[in-house]
Design an enzyme around this catalytic site. Structure first.
Site, PDB file in Angstrom:
ATOM      1  N   HIS A 119      -9.334  19.045  -0.245  1.00 44.98           N
ATOM      2  CA  HIS A 119      -8.246  18.101  -0.483  1.00 44.98           C
ATOM      3  C   HIS A 119      -6.879  18.785  -0.386  1.00 44.98           C
ATOM      4  O   HIS A 119      -5.979  18.305   0.307  1.00 44.98           O
ATOM      5  CB  HIS A 119      -8.432  17.479  -1.869  1.00 44.98           C
ATOM      6  CG  HIS A 119      -7.336  16.552  -2.295  1.00 44.98           C
ATOM      7  ND1 HIS A 119      -7.483  15.182  -2.310  1.00 44.98           N
ATOM      8  CD2 HIS A 119      -6.080  16.798  -2.750  1.00 44.98           C
ATOM      9  CE1 HIS A 119      -6.360  14.621  -2.745  1.00 44.98           C
ATOM     10  NE2 HIS A 119      -5.498  15.587  -3.024  1.00 44.98           N
ATOM     11  N   GLU A 120      -6.734  19.908  -1.071  1.00 46.14           N
ATOM     12  CA  GLU A 120      -5.436  20.588  -1.084  1.00 46.14           C
ATOM     13  C   GLU A 120      -5.052  21.108   0.296  1.00 46.14           C
ATOM     14  O   GLU A 120      -3.886  21.051   0.688  1.00 46.14           O
ATOM     15  CB  GLU A 120      -5.444  21.718  -2.107  1.00 46.14           C
ATOM     16  CG  GLU A 120      -5.636  21.280  -3.553  1.00 46.14           C
ATOM     17  CD  GLU A 120      -4.648  20.228  -4.017  1.00 46.14           C
ATOM     18  OE1 GLU A 120      -3.534  20.150  -3.467  1.00 46.14           O
ATOM     19  OE2 GLU A 120      -5.000  19.462  -4.931  1.00 46.14           O
ATOM     20  N   HIS A 156      -3.262  18.607   2.306  1.00 46.23           N
ATOM     21  CA  HIS A 156      -1.814  18.569   2.107  1.00 46.23           C
ATOM     22  C   HIS A 156      -1.126  19.664   2.916  1.00 46.23           C
ATOM     23  O   HIS A 156      -0.068  19.449   3.504  1.00 46.23           O
ATOM     24  CB  HIS A 156      -1.477  18.735   0.623  1.00 46.23           C
ATOM     25  CG  HIS A 156      -1.887  17.587  -0.226  1.00 46.23           C
ATOM     26  ND1 HIS A 156      -1.605  16.278   0.088  1.00 46.23           N
ATOM     27  CD2 HIS A 156      -2.566  17.538  -1.414  1.00 46.23           C
ATOM     28  CE1 HIS A 156      -2.074  15.482  -0.852  1.00 46.23           C
ATOM     29  NE2 HIS A 156      -2.671  16.219  -1.775  1.00 46.23           N
TER      30      HIS A 156
END
Length: 281
Positions: A196-197, A200
């Protein structure tokens, strides 16, 4: 998914719009107007240049593969709190499993282990990263710390067009160490936090960005009023709009076991962002 609390007012003002976090709730600010406009512009340009387009308007042309070099920093208050090299390797494998369908791969360049009572608890971020960061702006630095404040699982920085020395220093993702595969942070212990990170880091917003009236600036992400929790099959938080909530998307807040996919539009955006922000730097 609480926002990372920065240590100084100046840094907060500079980075408030570029920090994203994943955890048991969310206080992360939305991307600012410039970031949203910029993301839409290069995403549309990428699609327009593609030879083949699907019925949803998203390019289905095979994207050019690229590989990201990864520097992993394991940081804890004592060596007994380190995650192992095997767990690091398994996290890299989890990243590759998630991203390889999109012609993105990750190669572990190096792992280092550091004992520091402040850094191990995510204290003094700038000093830690000045000491540990390796590579250039196109290289991914992952900091696995023993704990993070306010129940955080992780946080990361969006890319910027003209990175300053401060941008380069802070670039990368800080992640709760026990969220790696085999860690103790169930139901977030299959490696989904890092996946997920890193999304970003690749310029992806949350799927619920802006709620039902907003969007993540990607055509094929259904509108979503708020973050998911657990794995709520059939959730439809924007019933007047097309599509169920994308609970299986890595950029929602679902449990790790619920994660299975990035969309074709997210694929296009990641490749456009890589070319725009990181390749060659």
């Amino acid at each position: 998914m609480f926002i990372k609390t920065l240590t100084t007012t100046a840094l907060l003002a500079l980075y408030a719009a570029t920090v994203s976090a994943r955890g048991f709730g969310c206080g992360a600010p939305e991307p600012d107007a410039y970031q949203i406009a910029d993301a839409r512009a290069f995403y549309k340009e990428f699609k327009a240049s593609a030879a083949a387009v699907g019925t949803d308007g998203v390019s289905i042309q095979a994207s050019t593969p690229f590989t990201v070099s990864v520097y992993v920093h394991v940081v804890a208050t004592s060596s007994s709190k380190y995650i192992t090299q095997t767990q690091v390797n398994n996290q890299i494998s989890a990243l590759n499993s998630a991203y390889s369908p999109h012609n993105i791969s990750f190669k572990l360049a190096a792992t280092d282990f550091t004992t520091n009572t402040s850094w191990g608890k995510d204290g003094n971020e700038t000093a830690m990263k000045k000491a540990l960061r390796k590579g250039t702006y196109k290289d991914l630095n992952l900091y696995f710390t023993e704990s993070l404040g306010d129940g955080l699982l992780g946080y990361c920085y969006f890319p910027v067009s003209k990175p300053t020395s401060s941008d380069i220093t802070l670039d990368g993702c800080t992640i709760l160490a026990q969220s790696v595969p085999g860690g103790t942070a169930a139901p977030y212990n299959l490696g989904g936090t890092a996946i997920h990170e890193v999304g970003h880091w690749m310029n992806l917003f949350h799927t619920f960005q802006g709620g039902c009236n907003g969007g993540d600036s990607i055509d094929d992400t259904p509108a979503q009023a708020s973050a998911s929790s657990g794995c709520p099959t059939g959730r439809d938080s924007c019933p007047s709009l097309a599509g169920l909530d994308p609970i299986h998307n890595y950029m929602d807040y679902s449990d790790d076991a619920c994660y299975t996919e990035f969309s074709a539009g997210q694929d296009a955006r990641m490749h456009a962002a890589w070319t725009t922000y990181r390749a060659g730097k």
